[in-house]
Design an enzyme around this catalytic site. Structure first.
Site, mmCIF file in Angstrom:
data_model
loop_
_atom_site.group_PDB
_atom_site.id
_atom_site.type_symbol
_atom_site.label_atom_id
_atom_site.label_comp_id
_atom_site.label_asym_id
_atom_site.label_seq_id
_atom_site.Cartn_x
_atom_site.Cartn_y
_atom_site.Cartn_z
ATOM 1 N N HIS B 66 25.002 17.922 -43.573
ATOM 2 C CA HIS B 66 24.384 16.889 -42.732
ATOM 3 C C HIS B 66 25.453 16.116 -41.962
ATOM 4 O O HIS B 66 26.074 15.203 -42.491
ATOM 5 C CB HIS B 66 23.571 15.928 -43.621
ATOM 6 N N HIS B 68 26.681 14.799 -37.707
ATOM 7 C CA HIS B 68 26.329 14.659 -36.286
ATOM 8 C C HIS B 68 27.619 14.890 -35.495
ATOM 9 O O HIS B 68 28.592 14.163 -35.693
ATOM 10 C CB HIS B 68 25.781 13.257 -36.002
ATOM 11 N N ASP B 158 16.134 14.709 -37.767
ATOM 12 C CA ASP B 158 16.943 13.655 -38.384
ATOM 13 C C ASP B 158 17.319 12.541 -37.417
ATOM 14 O O ASP B 158 17.686 12.789 -36.265
ATOM 15 C CB ASP B 158 18.224 14.238 -38.969
ATOM 16 N N HIS B 185 13.982 13.489 -42.704
ATOM 17 C CA HIS B 185 14.458 12.096 -42.658
ATOM 18 C C HIS B 185 13.262 11.244 -43.046
ATOM 19 O O HIS B 185 12.309 11.109 -42.275
ATOM 20 C CB HIS B 185 14.946 11.786 -41.239
ATOM 21 N N HIS B 238 19.503 12.413 -47.066
ATOM 22 C CA HIS B 238 20.091 11.095 -47.409
ATOM 23 C C HIS B 238 19.234 10.184 -48.287
ATOM 24 O O HIS B 238 18.799 9.125 -47.877
ATOM 25 C CB HIS B 238 20.544 10.352 -46.141
ATOM 26 N N ASP B 311 26.489 12.736 -43.839
ATOM 27 C CA ASP B 311 25.749 12.109 -42.733
ATOM 28 C C ASP B 311 26.737 11.499 -41.727
ATOM 29 O O ASP B 311 26.516 10.420 -41.178
ATOM 30 C CB ASP B 311 24.761 11.050 -43.215
ATOM 31 N N HIS B 315 30.409 6.900 -33.953
ATOM 32 C CA HIS B 315 30.113 5.994 -32.843
ATOM 33 C C HIS B 315 31.425 5.379 -32.371
ATOM 34 O O HIS B 315 32.332 5.164 -33.174
ATOM 35 C CB HIS B 315 29.159 4.878 -33.271
#
Lengths: 307, 434
Positions: B66, B68, B158, B185, B238, B311, B315
């Protein structure tokens, strides 16, 4: 004695001695506002910026008058829009202001924790004039000054705080301050406007207003924060008033000499009836007067603490 | 090329192995595990490179199911290349990347683009997770079969829950018919509202809108019942609440095909940490209370929770250096996940073998991808771990492009010191003994 801190972000970490210091200092400043020439040179050369990201009349005016009566230069910056909408981040605004060498920055912001960003970033003193639903320390201090004036001491008093506790920064700061000073605090309001686990803040929780007011020495009514709520949180203002409006009849549940407070602006007929707001037990306007003294005291203590 | 990992403690839960042995890699696959394998000799490059693994754990390559990776669309936060480098440095030989890119990975062209970028990077294995619904809008299903054909390994919206129970049912049934997992999710958006952190004493004191734990529990319960009724399987992403752990435990006990993952921050931190208003701690689901943290640990210990996934949600300061309310949720974890997870071994909550299974074999089985095993003939994806190595988390050294990590400055014990993908050493810590 001086205030050993750079910033005033909230009352959660204020000791009783610190609160006493602020209240005692404010007492000495109350008199200045009664003079014909309401100005002393104490903070000459000090620059105070009032940075308001939320509409405010009384708090901003109160800070401005407080600064001016101490001969500080007060600059007001109001922004009806958030920093994000405006396009400049709060950090960038803060750094920009810092470059103009102010001494104290007073900030009101719709987001909890916004003053903490400034406090971390800047060497200047930061005063929180209300951050979201978090804290409003100067309001609680002026409330305590008013209570002390009317009741002699805060220790041992029973204080009822009634209304939308969930969204109220006034409630949170008062809970911290009043419990630190030894008052017993009861909070009361609609069940869905009671924040979770609030009893762990050391308060008694009631949903029946009569029970909350029983034996109360002080009643603090909270403003129904319609602007801070999701629309369908309470059925109607009418229903709210039916259960939680401080009417003359309801007031009879408190001690006969109980004082009635409200941070303002009041919604007449919703959380407080006009006859109570204007009645003999109301100290609402004295709160406003004390607000100037409290803010003078904090500006003085923070400026003095750095010199 | 031949590679011999000599004298390491080989832990391979898939073969029930935990002892000091040698591992021989030939042609990109595992060719032999045995004690004292003689170094293959040969002329003209036939000889093996021999690496001394004494004191190290040699494990099947770790898999983070998992993450991003932000590419396509948000390359200023992370790219498939930078994310892969971070994965390798964190000990991961393979990672699955979620579909909430821009454009969303809801069509073959995006899946193929991701795989092409991964092939160009030629670092960790990248497993694209495609969206359940078009543009993650919860309206209509994506073309599952076409996406599978393009290389997607699972389906997930997700970042957003599939709010429509009817659509979720269809997704589970259709995915099951294609032997593909659905990663859910779990969040009831109406209950979560505009919440920013866990609802409880801390949110009350901080004046931040709370997200109640039941917003997770209710959706976990729904998905379990959907999987039970339709006879399909579902994977819960999660897991953060005690309630969800209990629901999953009970569901497994009555034979529902449910699997689950949690992330290091949920078994390491609680909502108390948010008292500084640090936006690096803003994450969905939010950091919960101490009872939840302990329940998640227990869930890992007793096998209720099958996998640990970071996860990893990069950012930039643009999204994070703002007021808490305005900050984007998520934190990065690829380079700290193993170190934080090893703390559970240090505390005696998990054995090293359990942890290796949780971070390699189990996610491989859930995603139905190769790896997670050092059986002869398997892909030679190997992670070498130094359990004794103490190190300090330093964001400045991160391979990830982003810095939204709440663990900066933490002292951790245990680290991946070598990451081998398909028999090639893709990452090597600056350890003089290696």
């Amino acid at each position: 004695m001086i205030l050993e801190r750079k910033d005033v972000l909230g009352l959660s970490d204020f000791s009783a001695a610190e609160i006493d210091l602020v209240l005692d200092t404010a007492e000495t400043f109350r008199e200045i506002s009664t003079r014909t020439i309401k100005k002393v040179p104490t903070l000459r050369g000090i620059t105070v910026i009032n940075l308001f990201y939320e509409a405010s009349t009384r708090t901003r005016t109160s800070f401005e008058i407080a600064a001016k009566r101490l001969s500080a230069d007060a600059v007001n910056i109001s922004s009806s829009t958030s920093s994000v909408v405006k396009g400049e981040t709060l950090s960038d605004t803060a750094k920009t202001l810092e470059a103009m060498s102010p001494d104290i920055i007073v900030i009101r912001h719709p987001c909890a924790g916004a003053p903490h960003i400034l406090a971390r970033l800047l060497s200047q003193s930061i005063i929180n004039a209300g951050d979201g639903s978090h804290e409003h320390p100067t309001q609680a201090l002026l409330d305590m000054l008013t209570i002390r004036h009317k009741k002699g001491a805060i220790q041992g008093l029973k204080v009822a705080i009634v209304g939308d506790v969930k969204h109220s920064r006034v409630a949170r700061s008062n809970i911290h301050g009043l419990t630190t000073m030894g008052a017993s605090v009861t909070v009361c309001g609609p069940a869905m406007l009671m924040p979770r686990a609030v009893e762990r803040m050391g308060v008694v929780v009631e949903t029946n207003m009569k029970d909350a007011l029983r034996d109360a020495d002080v009643i603090i009514m909270l403003r129904m924060q319609l602007e801070r709520q999701r629309s369908h949180v309470f059925p109607s203002s009418r229903e709210y008033a039916r259960l939680f409006c401080l009417t003359r009849l309801m007031l009879e549940n408190a001690k006969p000499d109980a004082i009635v407070m409200h941070p303002g602006p009041i919604n007449r007929g919703i959380e407080i009836s006009p006859d109570v707001a204007d009645g003999p037990q109301s100290v609402i306007l004295e709160q406003v007067t004390n607000g100037v003294a409290i803010r003078m005291a904090l500006l003085y203590l923070l400026a003095g603490g750095r010199q | 090329m031949k590679l011999m990992l000599k004298g390491g403690r080989i832990i391979d839960p898939s073969q029930d192995i935990d002892e000091t042995m040698d591992l021989l890699i030939e042609g990109g696959v595992v060719s032999k595990i045995a004690k004292n394998i003689p170094a293959p000799r040969g002329k003209a490059g036939g000889g093996a490179v021999v690496l001394d693994m004494e004191g190290k754990i040699v494990a099947p390559g770790l898999i983070d199911m998992h993450t991003h990776l932000r590419e396509p669309g948000h390359e200023y936060k992370e790219t498939i290349l930078s994310g892969s480098l971070a994965a390798l440095a964190g000990g991961f030989t393979a990672i699955a990347c979620m579909a909430n890119t821009k454009p969303v990975n809801d069509s073959r062209s995006v899946t193929e683009f991701i795989l092409r970028q991964a092939a160009c990077a030629n670092l960790a294995r990248i497993y694209p997770v495609a969206a359940v619904s078009i543009n993650l809008e919860g309206g209509c299903l994506t073309e599952f079969a076409d996406l599978k054909d393009a290389g997607a390994v699972a389906f997930s919206d997700d970042g957003k829950p599939v709010a429509d129970s009817g659509l979720m049912r269809q997704a589970l049934e259709y995915a099951c018919s294609l032997s593909m997992p659905v990663l859910s999710h779990c969040e009831d958006r109406d209950l979560a509202g505009e919440g920013m952190m866990n609802e409880g004493f801390v949110s009350t004191e901080l004046g931040l809108t709370g997200i109640p734990s039941i917003s997770e529990d209710i959706m976990v319960s729904r998905d379990i019942e959907l999987a039970c009724y339709t006879g399909t399987s579902v994977h819960i992403a999660h897991v953060s609440t005690a309630g969800a752990v209990e629901l999953i435990r009970n569901a497994k006990a009555r034979g529902v095909k449910v699997t689950a993952e949690t992330a290091p921050h949920y078994f390491t931190l609680t909502d108390e940490a948010i008292r500084t208003y640090s936006t690096d701690l803003k994450v969905y689901p939010p950091l919960r209370g101490i009872e939840d943290r302990n329940a998640v640990r227990e869930g890992l210990r007793d096998g209720t929770i099958d996998s640990i996934a970071s996860d990893h949600a990069p950012h930039s300061s643009i999204e994070k250096d703002v007021e808490f309310a305005y900050a984007a949720p998520g934190l990065i974890g690829l380079e700290t996940s193993l170190g934080l997870s090893l703390a559970l071994v240090d505390k005696g909550i998990l054995t090293a073998r359990q942890l290796i299974a949780i971070m390699s074999m189990n996610p491989a089985r859930i995603l139905n991808v190769p790896g997670g095993s050092l059986r002869k003939g398997e892909l030679a994806d190997v992670t070498v771990i130094d359990m004794e190595r103490t190190w300090t988390v330093d964001m400045k050294t991160f391979r990830s492009q982003s810095r939204n990590c709440p663990f900066h400055g933490w002292a951790l014990k245990g680290k991946a010191v070598m990451t081998i993908v398909g028999g090639a050493i893709k990452y090597r810590d600056n350890d003089p003994h290696l």
